[in-house]
Design a protein around this motif. Structure first.
Motif, PDB file in Angstrom:
ATOM      1  N   ASP A   1      54.788  58.933  30.127  1.00  0.00           N
ATOM      2  CA  ASP A   1      55.569  59.995  30.338  1.00  0.00           C
ATOM      3  C   ASP A   1      55.607  60.715  29.081  1.00  0.00           C
ATOM      4  N   ARG A   2      55.508  62.062  29.098  1.00  0.00           N
ATOM      5  CA  ARG A   2      55.485  62.706  27.994  1.00  0.00           C
ATOM      6  C   ARG A   2      56.281  64.394  28.277  1.00  0.00           C
TER       7      ARG A   2
ATOM      8  N   LEU B   1      49.113  55.835  31.733  1.00  0.00           N
ATOM      9  CA  LEU B   1      49.794  57.130  32.301  1.00  0.00           C
ATOM     10  C   LEU B   1      51.300  57.436  31.772  1.00  0.00           C
TER      11      LEU B   1
ATOM     12  N   ARG C   1      56.382  69.093  31.078  1.00  0.00           N
ATOM     13  CA  ARG C   1      55.575  67.744  30.921  1.00  0.00           C
ATOM     14  C   ARG C   1      53.981  67.848  30.514  1.00  0.00           C
ATOM     15  N   LEU C   2      53.593  66.849  29.575  1.00  0.00           N
ATOM     16  CA  LEU C   2      52.211  66.914  29.118  1.00  0.00           C
ATOM     17  C   LEU C   2      51.694  65.714  29.549  1.00  0.00           C
ATOM     18  N   ALA C   3      50.458  65.982  29.805  1.00  0.00           N
ATOM     19  CA  ALA C   3      49.533  64.779  30.012  1.00  0.00           C
ATOM     20  C   ALA C   3      49.525  63.972  28.906  1.00  0.00           C
ATOM     21  N   PRO C   4      49.357  62.546  29.223  1.00  0.00           N
ATOM     22  CA  PRO C   4      49.445  61.526  28.435  1.00  0.00           C
ATOM     23  C   PRO C   4      47.870  61.551  27.573  1.00  0.00           C
TER      24      PRO C   4
ATOM     25  N   TRP D   1      58.691  60.572  24.622  1.00  0.00           N
ATOM     26  CA  TRP D   1      57.412  59.833  25.061  1.00  0.00           C
ATOM     27  C   TRP D   1      57.912  58.184  25.480  1.00  0.00           C
TER      28      TRP D   1
END
Length: 217
Positions: free
Chosen positions: A198-199, A196, A214-217, A189
């Motif tokens: 980054d994950r 917003l 990639r995951l939404a925050p 993370w």
């Protein structure tokens, strides 16, 4: 509380770095090693500190901060009293989560996986690398059990200090040693502006291959 704490308006707008699929290693442990090195170079407070979360046989969780003592190709190693509360929970439910947070770099790493004890020889090696006082402390503390007064610990410390005073090498207690967390999921993370963040999530499949998304925050 006479004056309630005002917490709702505390905000930090993260903006130091970004995290992209193109820039990271395909191996999450290599990526973690890179981030750990950067945390060390940034002189982050307690860079090896991690929140260890465990649960008992009924799924009731507990968490505490421990220190990462080794990073291997198989995973993350820490040491503790096997008879402590976390040791008992890991005996009942051998899975755990680790959380690292480095505010100076606006970064967090979350690890989930199965836990097993390390080989006794590895525990011996680390135990004998500790200061002598810490070795005696491992013998002296019945970790997680209720005691009536601190004097009990002080008395036990004196007792074991006397017992081992003529020994150059203090033996490792059988109830003390290391655990290896073998990761199945590792999330990196990076704080970004306007929440917003980054994950990037690494998950391992049945063939020991890591897949990144990639995951939404």
């Amino acid at each position: 509380m006479a004056t309630p704490l005002s917490l709702a308006d505390i905000r930090i707008n993260y903006s130091l770095k970004e995290l992209t699929l193109e820039a990271v290693s395909q191996d999450p442990l290599q990526q973690f090693e890179t981030w750990m090195q950067e945390a060390l170079e940034a002189k982050a407070d307690e860079p090896t500190a991690m929140t260890l979360s465990t649960a008992d046989a009924h799924g009731r969780p507990t968490a505490r901060v421990v220190l990462l003592k080794a990073l291997q190709k198989e995973g993350f190693v820490f040491y503790t009293n096997y008879e402590s509360r976390k040791g008992q929970q890991l005996l009942e439910n051998p899975f755990a989560a680790l959380t690292f947070f480095w505010p100076a770099l606006e970064r967090q790493v979350r690890v989930e996986g199965k836990v097993e004890r390390v080989a006794p020889e590895m525990s011996d090696t680390y135990f004998h690398s500790r200061p002598r006082g810490s070795q005696i402390g491992a013998w002296s503390s019945p970790q997680s059990t209720a005691i009536t007064d601190r004097s009990i610990l002080e008395s036990l410390e004196k007792e074991y200090s006397a017992r081992f005073q003529n020994l150059e090498v203090i033996p490792r207690p059988e109830h003390w040693g290391g655990y290896l967390v073998k990761p199945e999921r590792i999330e990196f993370w990076q704080g970004r502006q306007n929440r917003l963040h980054d994950r990037l999530l690494y998950e391992v499949d049945g063939h020991a291959h890591w897949h990144i998304q990639r995951l939404a925050p």
